[in-house]
Scaffold this active site. Sequence first.
Site, mmCIF file in Angstrom:
data_model
loop_
_atom_site.group_PDB
_atom_site.id
_atom_site.type_symbol
_atom_site.label_atom_id
_atom_site.label_comp_id
_atom_site.label_asym_id
_atom_site.label_seq_id
_atom_site.Cartn_x
_atom_site.Cartn_y
_atom_site.Cartn_z
ATOM 1 N N THR A 115 9.537 -39.907 69.354
ATOM 2 C CA THR A 115 8.198 -39.915 69.636
ATOM 3 C C THR A 115 8.243 -40.729 71.166
ATOM 4 O O THR A 115 8.986 -41.484 71.474
ATOM 5 C CB THR A 115 7.399 -40.988 69.001
ATOM 6 O OG1 THR A 115 7.391 -40.137 67.521
ATOM 7 C CG2 THR A 115 5.964 -41.050 69.091
ATOM 8 N N GLY A 139 10.858 -47.604 65.382
ATOM 9 C CA GLY A 139 11.221 -48.981 64.620
ATOM 10 C C GLY A 139 12.641 -49.522 64.946
ATOM 11 O O GLY A 139 13.430 -48.805 64.982
ATOM 12 N N GLU A 179 5.510 -40.039 60.401
ATOM 13 C CA GLU A 179 6.163 -38.642 59.599
ATOM 14 C C GLU A 179 5.152 -37.407 59.684
ATOM 15 O O GLU A 179 5.192 -36.967 58.628
ATOM 16 C CB GLU A 179 6.911 -39.159 58.075
ATOM 17 C CG GLU A 179 7.571 -40.319 58.110
ATOM 18 C CD GLU A 179 8.820 -40.280 58.870
ATOM 19 O OE1 GLU A 179 9.072 -39.192 59.533
ATOM 20 O OE2 GLU A 179 9.512 -41.425 59.470
#
Lengths: 673, 673
Positions: A144, A183, A427
């Site tokens: 992303t 993350g 997701e």
Amino acid sequence: MASMTTEMKLIDMERKNISFSVEELTNIIDGSREETAIRRRVEHIIENDPVLKHKSLLHMSREERFTESIRRTVYFLKTLCPRMGWTSQSREARYFERALKERSFVVHSGAFVPSMKSFGTKEQAEKWHKLAANLNIIGTYAQTELGHGTFLRGLETVATYDRATQEFVINCPRISAMKWWPGEMGKSANHVFLMAELVIDGKKYGMHGFMVQIRDLTTHEPLPGVTVGDIGTKVSFETVDNGFLYLQSVRVPRENLLSKLAQVAPDGTYTKKASDRLMYGSMVRLRVGLLGSEVVMPLSKACTIAVRYSAVRRQGLLDPNKDEVPVLNYVSQQHKLLPQVATAYVANFASKQLIKMYVIFLKKVDSGDIEQLPELHALSAGLKAMLTEQSTMGAEILRRACGGHGYSYGSGLPFIVNRMLASCTYEGENTVMYLQCARYLMKCADKARDKKLTGTVAYLNDSSSGVCPARTSDDFLSLNILMKCYENRAKCVIQQAASKLQQKIRSGLPMHNAWNMVAPFLIRAAKEHIMQYLVETSCKFVNDLTCSDPVKKILTQLCALYALHHINNSPGDFITNGCLNSAQCDIAHDTEVYLLGILRPDAVGIVDAFDFTDDILQSCLGAYDGNVYERLFEWAKEAPMNRTEVHQDSYQLLRPYLHKGRDVLEGAAKSKL
Amino acid sequence: MASMTTEMKLIDMERKNISFSVEELTNIIDGSREETAIRRRVEHIIENDPVLKHKSLLHMSREERFTESIRRTVYFLKTLCPRMGWTSQSREARYFERALKERSFVVHSGAFVPSMKSFGTKEQAEKWHKLAANLNIIGTYAQTELGHGTFLRGLETVATYDRATQEFVINCPRISAMKWWPGEMGKSANHVFLMAELVIDGKKYGMHGFMVQIRDLTTHEPLPGVTVGDIGTKVSFETVDNGFLYLQSVRVPRENLLSKLAQVAPDGTYTKKASDRLMYGSMVRLRVGLLGSEVVMPLSKACTIAVRYSAVRRQGLLDPNKDEVPVLNYVSQQHKLLPQVATAYVANFASKQLIKMYVIFLKKVDSGDIEQLPELHALSAGLKAMLTEQSTMGAEILRRACGGHGYSYGSGLPFIVNRMLASCTYEGENTVMYLQCARYLMKCADKARDKKLTGTVAYLNDSSSGVCPARTSDDFLSLNILMKCYENRAKCVIQQAASKLQQKIRSGLPMHNAWNMVAPFLIRAAKEHIMQYLVETSCKFVNDLTCSDPVKKILTQLCALYALHHINNSPGDFITNGCLNSAQCDIAHDTEVYLLGILRPDAVGIVDAFDFTDDILQSCLGAYDGNVYERLFEWAKEAPMNRTEVHQDSYQLLRPYLHKGRDVLEGAAKSKL
């Protein structure tokens, strides 16, 4: 907390009236008696480990929580697991997350490591996998970007092959191209699996995965050309350093292109080795995996808290001549709680069924058969969207059902609700997921006219009458009748969306415009297909279950409640499509209210069966013993603001004005004497 | 941020295509051109005041925010207001909150001070009011207890009259009886307006209000018998010290019973002076007041952020042969955003209408006429529930519509959503509110059979056919037709609930049981009555408005969108009651999608008209210039975790493992050479 409080006595009494074996139901939820035993053992060991005991999360700053979580995770992985002989392959592994409550390196082990296998050659996977498994490198999955999420082809980061040095030169051409959100990328990771557009000799080859080192292995400082950091506070996920990563002329060796699907030879020759469709397989895996930990578990926790609290919270007089009653006695409260409890059960059964399908699929993939991928992709996308949506809404309903105390962090509910919210976006953003599911359904609707469909869409072939035969409340308690209702509605709505789409196309609109204009109808079609799947899967699971009669009865009622609740919540498409008439809708409403009353006496037992320890629940309202008020008070007393009786910083700002008040009031008192 | 980014150019272009005067619409929202000018002046002064400028809230701990807010509020009230000649009675006052963004002593001035007037004699009100207005005392309204909220009669705190000393002795008989939740009680207040059961000579006289001093006026330490503190972290409201208060044999003089409604003579003689119904009046006031600041304003902010961001966020190819498009071009995105924008407008118009009704009511009260109180009470309860519910859900939809960035605090949306959530519970829990509204409706339904009803329930008398005459999309754009649809549905559902209730009673159930069993139907009746009110009020407001044609057109379309969206969202009761048939539902669906397309080009203008400054919005995604990505990046760089490149605390935990990784990788590299 010496003697039994009124609240403790109340919940005690609830438990005396349960009509079924809670332990049997727990075993069914876990899968077997043996699984329950394994789970409890893992929980017991972790809860009683002195190093893993949580300090109170609430009173830590975000940075303290971040560090504390890494401390616990490192100890768990490097000390406790080896001592216990636990690995990520152990049967125990599926209970680590539940027992640990929060831990670090979830993206590292859940996305970075698997991507080595999905995208790397055998040699590449071996090289990186061992290092990652031992925490010798920390990695993340960097896809992303600041300006692009779900639309993969829009990613702007570029990897240009430099033949002279046999390196890829990686660049983010503008601010919006920087990687954003992954993350563990902000502060922890020293490597990333990076998705970037491959360019050779000016030609674009689409998205490919590269292993990129971003921090020095000795000092942990960012490498030259690397700008990396934490993206700041977001809803929940305090322990995760979601990061940004801006790359300027960062070079990686040719070998760092993960080359399972495609490779680049030293001279720049590009060779495709396998279908990109395999990439969908890893998305399916992530979506299948998250349902258990991010949907079923937190929703079950929220149900446990809200039902137990409602059994001891007394408010108002139901009968004006009697004492106050637990709020669980109000039909309006049952109407909030019990459908969510039913959802937790249905989501549990349906997500397990999906895992079964996925495991069978994986076996077929090994022999090169990926025929089922489109169906599984559509189903997992739709289920991900529907279950995250229903569960986040359900958890919020449960939180509100706890009144004011539901807003207190002491209830545990804000933690749970906040954590779940993001699942609607990560997701795969839910609207995109529904539309992907709809794309598959539109193809199936097309095929259904002259081909026999199988699997989850087989019902589209059914040409029997759509009119529901139910005449009485008893009829509406029959799972077979309810399944048929949902089948019929889904079939009608899917056909309707397909015909609306065709109509737009026939009117001369290009496909993409037609698709856009009927999007709300396509989304509805996907939703009603998934609802059909959820109702059918859970009803069949319960129908086929071998268990005692009382447990069978409870589970049957929960399935019926789920199905009826959603009929009553949005009867529109059932009626307009002729599946139900007005009189039947009225009976369905009455039947739901009837079911609420039937399930009421077993409500505490039904959530007890989720078998959360107090340590795992972390809730003053939901603890097993029902002693809510003393627990809330004890918890509040520890709040940082209560360290001193007088909050000096704020008091000093007010002191001159308050002293004037004293003078006026004391003057008035004196003059009265 | 020197040159125009792509995103800035995009929003610029949007503004060039707006079909109406944004300024005119702003004036309508504010009430008049003059009001807009006053509001802007207040905002300008506050935004540019060097002392009131916010430090970045995000990077402060809760305690820092708490203190900072008191600092700003004290400066505002004691320095800026006197300098500007502003008082709580000034026309400027209604814009203080919007411009200040957050401030302290809201309960003090919004609940404690008014309660002096509502419950105190003239002398009592005068005595306390002046002290409170000058911040010489800080007070709060202490009603809710740990064990009891909405059900007033259940409160357990007791005030027993001691004739010997002419004092009331106040006690919380058990933990659950302690006061819990009152804002500003934990650390700030030195006085509370306390609700407690009055007992004289063992006889209970019901709830009464007492002035109780809880902290020493010199040292600010709690007085003997007083246990007081902060209740700990809760969702939002970081600047408020919601508190607990446990009173053990705390004595207050007889004069501290606020005696407007009842008094106790020195010898203990109890005299009732006025109807308790007046107490309802103050609840109505709170509910009427909160709609503007806690519903309309935050929802409008969320709309502004989400629409502006959607105009510059590009994602995916609508046409495969063209560039990526702003997500606002997707019908599915319009379908998320625009109904919420419509809700913000409808809520604005409806809440202003309610204020008008309330002002008229107040004038009548002065002359002793409280005939309209039941209607106003039911309406304000129902509107509070419906608007808080729709708006919190709407804000959450808007947040999700911003994808991942909606989860970042940098978007401003988590602040807004969290703040709104509590509104569903405070000042009357929503389910209780609906049921109170339903109680009034059931009485009206009963009366309607032989009496002419007036006011907001007059439509219950209407005996014309309930069948909607709409045949085309144009018909469904007519506000008159839409109003009639909602009227008919509400009438049917209210009558249905009434007959279900009667049926239960006729079957032999006592009233309270019957009421409990049909609660879900009663709630529905209340909801559909309120929806009828919202649609009618906003449509009539727009119909009667004198304004330019383009603005009239936009407002008419927004009202129609609101009405159609809720028909399409839950057509069930429209169909089962024969108000609409299947074919009409299909047209209504298509008409909504058509409206989305019509409103799309004006979307940015419609939210610009809310006229929020960047300072008030506090959002990287919603700033006026559209420069979202650079702003997010600048914001993230300031996160506390980014103070150092290496986060030492966490790194040290991992260092030994990472150094092993370095040795392996560097060894492998060397052996390759």
